[in-house]
Design a protein around this motif. Structure first.
Motif, PDB file in Angstrom:
ATOM      1  N   ASN A   1       0.846  -1.184   0.000  1.00 17.75           N
ATOM      2  CA  ASN A   1       0.000   0.000   0.000  1.00 17.75           C
ATOM      3  C   ASN A   1       0.886   1.240   0.000  1.00 17.75           C
ATOM      4  OD1 ASN A   1      -3.191  -0.520   0.849  1.00 17.75           O
ATOM      5  ND2 ASN A   1      -1.834  -2.218   1.379  1.00 17.75           N
ATOM      6  N   LEU A   2       0.554   2.209  -0.843  1.00 16.89           N
ATOM      7  CA  LEU A   2       1.261   3.492  -0.908  1.00 16.89           C
ATOM      8  C   LEU A   2       0.300   4.588  -0.473  1.00 16.89           C
ATOM      9  CD1 LEU A   2       3.138   3.065  -4.320  1.00 16.89           C
ATOM     10  CD2 LEU A   2       3.897   2.403  -2.019  1.00 16.89           C
ATOM     11  N   LEU A   3       0.716   5.443   0.469  1.00 14.92           N
ATOM     12  CA  LEU A   3      -0.238   6.212   1.275  1.00 14.92           C
ATOM     13  C   LEU A   3      -0.301   7.703   0.992  1.00 14.92           C
ATOM     14  CD1 LEU A   3       0.367   4.502   4.744  1.00 14.92           C
ATOM     15  CD2 LEU A   3      -0.925   3.684   2.768  1.00 14.92           C
TER      16      LEU A   3
ATOM     17  N   HIS B   1      -8.172 -11.650  -2.554  1.00 22.15           N
ATOM     18  CA  HIS B   1      -6.881 -10.982  -2.438  1.00 22.15           C
ATOM     19  C   HIS B   1      -6.825 -10.304  -1.080  1.00 22.15           C
ATOM     20  CE1 HIS B   1      -3.772  -7.847  -3.293  1.00 22.15           C
ATOM     21  NE2 HIS B   1      -3.284  -8.787  -4.065  1.00 22.15           N
ATOM     22  N   VAL B   2      -5.659 -10.291  -0.452  1.00 22.06           N
ATOM     23  CA  VAL B   2      -5.494  -9.653   0.855  1.00 22.06           C
ATOM     24  C   VAL B   2      -5.027  -8.212   0.611  1.00 22.06           C
ATOM     25  CG1 VAL B   2      -4.418  -9.795   3.124  1.00 22.06           C
ATOM     26  CG2 VAL B   2      -4.857 -11.894   1.822  1.00 22.06           C
ATOM     27  N   GLY B   3      -5.974  -7.283   0.677  1.00 21.89           N
ATOM     28  CA  GLY B   3      -5.671  -5.900   0.323  1.00 21.89           C
ATOM     29  C   GLY B   3      -4.817  -5.177   1.342  1.00 21.89           C
ATOM     30  N   GLU B   4      -4.895  -5.602   2.596  1.00 21.88           N
ATOM     31  CA  GLU B   4      -4.073  -5.002   3.650  1.00 21.88           C
ATOM     32  C   GLU B   4      -3.680  -6.079   4.650  1.00 21.88           C
ATOM     33  OE1 GLU B   4      -5.644  -1.712   5.820  1.00 21.88           O
ATOM     34  OE2 GLU B   4      -6.508  -0.743   4.057  1.00 21.88           O
ATOM     35  N   TRP B   5      -2.477  -5.946   5.159  1.00 17.92           N
ATOM     36  CA  TRP B   5      -2.030  -6.755   6.283  1.00 17.92           C
ATOM     37  C   TRP B   5      -0.731  -6.138   6.775  1.00 17.92           C
ATOM     38  CZ3 TRP B   5       2.112 -10.565   6.610  1.00 17.92           C
ATOM     39  CH2 TRP B   5       2.961 -10.561   5.497  1.00 17.92           C
ATOM     40  N   GLY B   6      -0.263  -6.564   7.925  1.00 14.17           N
ATOM     41  CA  GLY B   6       1.002  -6.057   8.432  1.00 14.17           C
ATOM     42  C   GLY B   6       1.020  -6.004   9.948  1.00 14.17           C
TER      43      GLY B   6
ATOM     44  N   LEU C   1       4.839   0.160   2.574  1.00 12.17           N
ATOM     45  CA  LEU C   1       6.215   0.033   2.097  1.00 12.17           C
ATOM     46  C   LEU C   1       7.176   0.761   3.030  1.00 12.17           C
ATOM     47  CD1 LEU C   1       8.276  -0.821  -0.108  1.00 12.17           C
ATOM     48  CD2 LEU C   1       7.749   1.346  -1.268  1.00 12.17           C
ATOM     49  N   LYS C   2       6.888   2.041   3.257  1.00 10.55           N
ATOM     50  CA  LYS C   2       7.698   2.874   4.149  1.00 10.55           C
ATOM     51  C   LYS C   2       6.836   3.319   5.319  1.00 10.55           C
ATOM     52  CE  LYS C   2      10.398   4.847   0.292  1.00 10.55           C
ATOM     53  NZ  LYS C   2      10.563   6.060  -0.553  1.00 10.55           N
ATOM     54  N   GLY C   3       7.296   3.052   6.522  1.00  8.76           N
ATOM     55  CA  GLY C   3       6.536   3.488   7.683  1.00  8.76           C
ATOM     56  C   GLY C   3       6.448   2.417   8.744  1.00  8.76           C
ATOM     57  N   SER C   4       5.623   2.645   9.738  1.00 10.11           N
ATOM     58  CA  SER C   4       5.643   1.864  10.978  1.00 10.11           C
ATOM     59  C   SER C   4       5.218   0.409  10.811  1.00 10.11           C
ATOM     60  CB  SER C   4       4.763   2.539  12.031  1.00 10.11           C
ATOM     61  OG  SER C   4       3.442   2.719  11.550  1.00 10.11           O
ATOM     62  N   PHE C   5       4.577   0.052   9.702  1.00  8.57           N
ATOM     63  CA  PHE C   5       4.245  -1.338   9.407  1.00  8.57           C
ATOM     64  C   PHE C   5       5.159  -1.919   8.326  1.00  8.57           C
ATOM     65  CE2 PHE C   5       0.437   0.047  11.476  1.00  8.57           C
ATOM     66  CZ  PHE C   5      -0.259  -1.070  11.910  1.00  8.57           C
ATOM     67  N   GLY C   6       6.050  -1.116   7.782  1.00  9.45           N
ATOM     68  CA  GLY C   6       6.702  -1.466   6.539  1.00  9.45           C
ATOM     69  C   GLY C   6       8.069  -2.103   6.661  1.00  9.45           C
ATOM     70  N   VAL C   7       8.678  -2.275   5.485  1.00 13.02           N
ATOM     71  CA  VAL C   7      10.028  -2.843   5.426  1.00 13.02           C
ATOM     72  C   VAL C   7      11.084  -1.748   5.401  1.00 13.02           C
ATOM     73  CG1 VAL C   7       9.341  -4.994   4.352  1.00 13.02           C
ATOM     74  CG2 VAL C   7       9.871  -3.040   2.909  1.00 13.02           C
ATOM     75  N   LEU C   8      10.682  -0.524   5.144  1.00 12.11           N
ATOM     76  CA  LEU C   8      11.603   0.613   5.144  1.00 12.11           C
ATOM     77  C   LEU C   8      11.174   1.629   6.195  1.00 12.11           C
ATOM     78  CD1 LEU C   8      11.969   1.199   1.281  1.00 12.11           C
ATOM     79  CD2 LEU C   8      13.700   0.215   2.798  1.00 12.11           C
ATOM     80  N   ASN C   9      12.144   2.114   6.968  1.00 13.10           N
ATOM     81  CA  ASN C   9      11.922   3.215   7.914  1.00 13.10           C
ATOM     82  C   ASN C   9      10.783   2.906   8.891  1.00 13.10           C
ATOM     83  OD1 ASN C   9      13.847   4.490   6.266  1.00 13.10           O
ATOM     84  ND2 ASN C   9      12.275   5.527   5.058  1.00 13.10           N
ATOM     85  N   SER C  10      10.789   1.700   9.424  1.00 13.03           N
ATOM     86  CA  SER C  10       9.681   1.269  10.281  1.00 13.03           C
ATOM     87  C   SER C  10       9.805   1.731  11.726  1.00 13.03           C
ATOM     88  CB  SER C  10       9.551  -0.256  10.244  1.00 13.03           C
ATOM     89  OG  SER C  10      10.735  -0.881  10.691  1.00 13.03           O
ATOM     90  N   GLY C  11      10.970   2.205  12.129  1.00 18.97           N
ATOM     91  CA  GLY C  11      11.118   2.749  13.468  1.00 18.97           C
ATOM     92  C   GLY C  11      11.081   1.715  14.577  1.00 18.97           C
TER      93      GLY C  11
END
Length: 370
Positions: A46-48, A296-301, A334-344
């Motif tokens: 998901n891109l936000l 299809h799984v539209g969201e998960w994380g 993709l990027k952010g608190s659920f993501g693979v990049l810059n999740s903190g």
């Protein structure tokens, strides 16, 4: 604007719409659906940029598509709030400059061979978040108010249908409404989905359309199976694992005390493990799948406060189950608190990747199940 004033405006606009661009202008409806592509092939993120509506001119980042293509992912779900290009004061006053940002993300998808799935995360009259901020409710209001919201939602989807007609469904699909609410029956949601599909088909007969499951995406919808729409589910259960310490989640959603583990024993003694995931997230959809409907799984994380090793074990169980049943998926995010990049996350040794902090273990897990 007061609710009464809004309803006066929307009534006037709605009458104009029905004269040539609303429901009464539709031709007799055919349930013909473009032959669904194999959604099991679609795996991505998901891109936000247009998710909240708080930053309407925030643009999509081409780098995200470069990264997804480099990693071998081919799907970008684009959750959008109509607040980006319109307002609660006037659903029909559209900011064209914002739509050009959406044109751009469609073009990025073409350029990098990433399928774009435009999702209305907030439609006139409904959003899973802050639902009460809409002037009327699409699902639970007077018949007149529900129809006003539906007419406006049809208007917005027809706007996109006209705009992107001619773009192949291999490149672009529409996801009608993010996470419809829990209701006693599916009747109202079925009514809404059918009206939206009819509106889109009026302008773009071949567009591939996706419908989220009921109960925030958890429950299959049998009343629309004849439309041939893929249905979108979710991968967030149990919330105690996926949303540990997420401040926006009501406390009642959590059933276990303390820091989550995996498998996880709830306070009532129920144990969530891979088999429980199969029973709760896969089994209810089998009757629909057996009738030829794709899922299809539209969201998960998993939010960044869950211990990393716990998150990865839970994620692998989900991914392996979806591989068994041949379901694609899109990670939030993709990027952010659920993501693979810059999740903190505080318990991850990050790797530098193009100036970002990469969770290599999570990425490799996702790639294992591509």
């Amino acid at each position: 604007m007061k609710r009464r004033d809004f309803l006066k405006i929307s009534s006037t606009v709605g009458a104009f719409m029905l004269s040539g661009f609303g429901l009464n202008a539709f031709k007799p409806f055919s349930v013909r659906q473009a032959q669904p592509l194999d959604f099991s092939d679609y795996k991505g993120f998901n891109l936000l940029a247009k998710f909240s509506g708080r930053e309407p001119h925030r643009k999509f980042n081409e780098e995200d598509f470069e990264i997804m293509a480099e990693w071998g992912f081919n799907f970008a779900r684009i959750p959008m709030s109509y607040w980006n290009w319109a307002s609660t004061d006037n659903w029909y006053d559209i900011d064209e400059s914002v739509l050009k940002d959406i044109d751009e993300v469609v073009e990025f998808g073409k350029q990098y061979n990433v399928h774009i799935n435009l999702n209305m995360h907030r439609v006139p009259g409904y959003c899973i978040n802050n639902r009460e901020r809409e002037p009327v409710d699409l699902f639970e209001d007077t018949p007149e108010n529900m129809q006003k919201a539906l007419d406006a939602t049809i208007y917005h989807w027809r706007m996109f249908a006209k705009r992107y007609k001619g773009i192949s469904s291999k490149q672009l699909s529409f996801d009608l409404i993010n996470e419809p609410p829990t209701m006693d029956t599916e009747n109202r949601y079925v009514e809404v989905v059918r009206a939206l599909v009819e509106g889109i088909r009026e302008d773009d007969p071949d567009r591939l359309i996706v419908a989220d499951g009921l109960d925030v995406g958890r429950t299959p919808v049998f009343g629309i199976k004849d439309l041939g729409l893929p249905q979108s589910t979710r991968g967030y259960d149990p919330m105690d694992v996926s949303h540990h310490q997420a401040g926006w989640v009501p406390e009642g959603a959590f059933k276990a005390s303390g820091v989550p583990a995996w498998p996880l024993e709830m306070d009532n003694g129920v144990v969530w493990d891979k088999q429980k995931l199969r029973e709760e997230l896969i089994k209810p959809w089998k009757p629909l799948v057996n009738q030829g409907v794709q899922v299809h799984v539209g969201e998960w994380g998993c939010y960044n406060k869950t211990p990393h090793d716990v998150a990865l074990r839970w994620m692998e169980d989900l991914l392996s189950l979806w591989e068994e049943v041949n379901w694609g998926n899109a990670l939030w995010n993709l990027k952010g608190s659920f993501g693979v990049l810059n999740s903190g996350r505080s318990d991850v040794k990050y790797e530098n990747y193009k100036g970002h902090k990469l969770d290599r273990k999570m990425l490799e897990l996702l790639k294992k199940y591509q």
